[in-house]
Design an enzyme around this catalytic site. Structure first.
Site, PDB file in Angstrom:
ATOM      1  N   ALA A 195       4.077   3.973   0.771  1.00  0.00           N
ATOM      2  CA  ALA A 195       4.800   4.506   1.934  1.00  0.00           C
ATOM      3  C   ALA A 195       5.879   3.479   2.317  1.00  0.00           C
ATOM      4  O   ALA A 195       5.978   3.034   3.470  1.00  0.00           O
ATOM      5  CB  ALA A 195       3.865   4.822   3.102  1.00  0.00           C
ATOM      6  N   LEU A 196       6.654   3.122   1.326  1.00  0.00           N
ATOM      7  CA  LEU A 196       7.571   1.985   1.464  1.00  0.00           C
ATOM      8  C   LEU A 196       8.711   2.274   2.434  1.00  0.00           C
ATOM      9  O   LEU A 196       9.212   3.394   2.512  1.00  0.00           O
ATOM     10  CB  LEU A 196       8.146   1.613   0.095  1.00  0.00           C
ATOM     11  CG  LEU A 196       7.107   1.263  -0.977  1.00  0.00           C
ATOM     12  CD1 LEU A 196       7.812   0.897  -2.283  1.00  0.00           C
ATOM     13  CD2 LEU A 196       6.201   0.115  -0.528  1.00  0.00           C
ATOM     14  N   GLY A 199      11.356  -2.557   5.428  1.00  0.00           N
ATOM     15  CA  GLY A 199      10.645  -3.845   5.531  1.00  0.00           C
ATOM     16  C   GLY A 199      10.137  -4.275   4.160  1.00  0.00           C
ATOM     17  O   GLY A 199      10.362  -5.410   3.720  1.00  0.00           O
ATOM     18  N   HIS A 200       9.467  -3.354   3.450  1.00  0.00           N
ATOM     19  CA  HIS A 200       8.987  -3.665   2.102  1.00  0.00           C
ATOM     20  C   HIS A 200      10.160  -4.022   1.191  1.00  0.00           C
ATOM     21  O   HIS A 200      10.095  -4.961   0.403  1.00  0.00           O
ATOM     22  CB  HIS A 200       8.290  -2.455   1.476  1.00  0.00           C
ATOM     23  CG  HIS A 200       7.024  -2.040   2.132  1.00  0.00           C
ATOM     24  ND1 HIS A 200       6.902  -0.872   2.828  1.00  0.00           N
ATOM     25  CD2 HIS A 200       5.802  -2.639   2.184  1.00  0.00           C
ATOM     26  CE1 HIS A 200       5.669  -0.743   3.268  1.00  0.00           C
ATOM     27  NE2 HIS A 200       4.975  -1.803   2.920  1.00  0.00           N
ATOM     28  N   MET A 208       0.846  -1.195   0.000  1.00  0.00           N
ATOM     29  CA  MET A 208       0.000   0.000   0.000  1.00  0.00           C
ATOM     30  C   MET A 208       0.887   1.253   0.000  1.00  0.00           C
ATOM     31  O   MET A 208       0.465   2.332   0.421  1.00  0.00           O
ATOM     32  CB  MET A 208      -0.949  -0.015   1.198  1.00  0.00           C
ATOM     33  CG  MET A 208      -1.924  -1.190   1.120  1.00  0.00           C
ATOM     34  SD  MET A 208      -3.492  -0.896   1.912  1.00  0.00           S
ATOM     35  CE  MET A 208      -2.974  -0.663   3.593  1.00  0.00           C
ATOM     36  N   GLN A 248     -10.368  -2.288   2.356  1.00  0.00           N
ATOM     37  CA  GLN A 248      -9.909  -2.973   3.576  1.00  0.00           C
ATOM     38  C   GLN A 248      -9.862  -2.047   4.784  1.00  0.00           C
ATOM     39  O   GLN A 248      -9.442  -2.459   5.855  1.00  0.00           O
ATOM     40  CB  GLN A 248      -8.558  -3.656   3.346  1.00  0.00           C
ATOM     41  CG  GLN A 248      -7.366  -2.722   3.213  1.00  0.00           C
ATOM     42  CD  GLN A 248      -6.105  -3.480   2.815  1.00  0.00           C
ATOM     43  OE1 GLN A 248      -5.941  -3.875   1.664  1.00  0.00           O
ATOM     44  NE2 GLN A 248      -5.205  -3.707   3.756  1.00  0.00           N
ATOM     45  N   SER A 290       4.479   1.355   7.789  1.00  0.00           N
ATOM     46  CA  SER A 290       4.183   2.657   7.174  1.00  0.00           C
ATOM     47  C   SER A 290       3.548   3.574   8.203  1.00  0.00           C
ATOM     48  O   SER A 290       3.719   4.788   8.163  1.00  0.00           O
ATOM     49  CB  SER A 290       3.231   2.472   5.996  1.00  0.00           C
ATOM     50  OG  SER A 290       3.784   1.548   5.093  1.00  0.00           O
ATOM     51  N   GLU A 298       5.792 -10.924   7.754  1.00  0.00           N
ATOM     52  CA  GLU A 298       5.208 -11.618   8.915  1.00  0.00           C
ATOM     53  C   GLU A 298       4.725 -10.672  10.013  1.00  0.00           C
ATOM     54  O   GLU A 298       4.139 -11.135  10.982  1.00  0.00           O
ATOM     55  CB  GLU A 298       6.218 -12.628   9.485  1.00  0.00           C
ATOM     56  CG  GLU A 298       6.277 -13.889   8.649  1.00  0.00           C
ATOM     57  CD  GLU A 298       7.266 -14.916   9.160  1.00  0.00           C
ATOM     58  OE1 GLU A 298       8.289 -14.518   9.776  1.00  0.00           O
ATOM     59  OE2 GLU A 298       7.029 -16.117   8.922  1.00  0.00           O
ATOM     60  N   ASP A 340       2.322  -8.798   9.593  1.00  0.00           N
ATOM     61  CA  ASP A 340       0.884  -9.063   9.442  1.00  0.00           C
ATOM     62  C   ASP A 340       0.681 -10.577   9.450  1.00  0.00           C
ATOM     63  O   ASP A 340       0.296 -11.173   8.435  1.00  0.00           O
ATOM     64  CB  ASP A 340       0.384  -8.433   8.144  1.00  0.00           C
ATOM     65  CG  ASP A 340       0.511  -6.927   8.184  1.00  0.00           C
ATOM     66  OD1 ASP A 340      -0.160  -6.308   9.011  1.00  0.00           O
ATOM     67  OD2 ASP A 340       1.321  -6.375   7.423  1.00  0.00           O
TER      68      ASP A 340
HETATM   69  O1  PAF Z   1      -0.262  -5.703   3.824  1.00  0.00           O
HETATM   70  C1  PAF Z   1      -0.652  -4.785   3.077  1.00  0.00           C
HETATM   71  O2  PAF Z   1       0.033  -3.787   2.854  1.00  0.00           O
HETATM   72  C2  PAF Z   1      -2.022  -4.897   2.425  1.00  0.00           C
HETATM   73  O3  PAF Z   1      -2.936  -5.500   3.279  1.00  0.00           O
HETATM   74  C3  PAF Z   1      -1.986  -5.605   1.055  1.00  0.00           C
HETATM   75  C4  PAF Z   1      -1.562  -7.059   1.191  1.00  0.00           C
HETATM   76  C5  PAF Z   1      -1.028  -4.877   0.126  1.00  0.00           C
HETATM   77  C6  PAF Z   1      -3.373  -5.589   0.430  1.00  0.00           C
HETATM   78  O4  PAF Z   1      -3.828  -4.284   0.212  1.00  0.00           O
END
Ligand code: PAF
Length: 278
Positions: free
Chosen positions: A23-24, A27-28, A21, A52, A181, A143, A145
């Site tokens: 705002a990297l 971690g990303h 989503m 979501q 983020s 992980e 999430d």
């Molecule tokens: O983990 C996230 O950033 C979001 O839930 C995802 C998997 C990109 C889905 O919008």
């Protein structure tokens, strides 16, 4: 995006996919680097998915910085950044979309599922749509999430999607705070105290060696709630596969503690593994 994917498939190339989503942060980038190392081509999506968010304020204040995102992604050596508009993912707009209900199992009804009703339906909706466009060989998820990974695994299985889900370890700052983020939304004072979340969890691993599940749970909650401006929303000690609550350490070979803490108005999540023997 679809043409790129079709060409890659025609050439027999593997496609690594990192949905984000934006705002990297580092971690990303660790997921992206792994995807780049393990696949012929790598696609990263940057899409703040409205379906979501169960709280409109949360969606409105979610951090966004596409310019910095694209710079970081170019440096990480990806093949394509996919940053669609809302009506490309939800033709006709969010309100008019064909809303499908996913069977996500028990894992989607507890913890985040309980406190953010509809959240995982929105995650499943966007991830299944993105998978339909990107048709990845492997998809990488952090992980931090922990529950999201379990829910996505269920979605992939029930929808019959042929993709390997690759969980990747949490990245932390030097002070232990899990990179997120949402950390960008913390005031300097909140940023100073936020590492207490990981400190309490890490200390509880030692404590758990000679205390019950309940005592371990309570000590973590007390330690974090004692910090000004911090309030635990939930802390659950669960089986790492089913996410069912665990009452005795001996009940499961994989025990994980999942926590959500409000730091002021910023909602932070983290988790810790107490035991994994499978
Ligand atoms: O983990 C996230 O950033 C979001 O839930 C995802 C998997 C990109 C889905 O919008």
């Amino acid at each position: 995006m679809e043409t790129f994917v079709a060409n890659a498939h025609k050439k027999g190339q593997s496609i690594g996919f990192v949905p984000t989503m934006g705002a990297l942060h580092a971690g990303h980038i660790s997921l992206v680097e792994r995807a780049v190392a393990e696949n012929d081509v790598t696609v990263v999506s940057v899409f703040v998915n409205p379906t979501q968010f169960n709280n409109p304020d949360d969606l409105a204040t979610y951090p966004r910085d596409e310019e910095s995102d694209f710079k970081l992604l170019a440096q990480a050596g990806i093949s394509v950044a996919f940053a669609p508009q809302v009506d490309e993912i939800y033709p006709g707009g969010v309100e008019n979309r064909h809303k499908k209900t996913f069977n996500l199992g028990f894992a989607s009804s507890v913890m985040e599922g309980k406190y953010r009703p509809g959240h995982f339906q929105g995650v499943a909706e966007v991830v299944s749509r993105l998978f339909g466009i990107v048709r990845p060989t492997r998809a990488y998820f952090g992980e931090k999430d922990f529950q999201q990974i379990a829910v996505i695994r269920n979605m992939v299985e029930t929808e019959g999607i042929n993709v390997e889900i690759v969980p990747c370890p949490i990245k932390r700052g030097d002070d232990g705070l899990a990179l997120s983020s949402r950390n960008a939304l913390l005031t300097p004072a909140q940023r100073n105290v936020a590492p207490e979340i990981h400190r309490a969890l890490a200390q509880s691993v030692q404590y758990a060696k000679d205390h019950s599940v309940k005592a371990t749970h309570d000590t973590v909650v007390e330690q974090i709630n004692a910090v000004p401006d911090m309030q635990v929303e939930y802390f659950e000690i669960v089986d790492g596969r089913t996410l069912l609550p665990v009452e005795e350490w001996s009940e499961s070979p994989w025990v994980v503690g999942c926590i959500t803490v409000y730091c002021g108005k910023v909602r932070l999540i983290d988790n810790i593994c107490y035991k994994k023997t499978i």
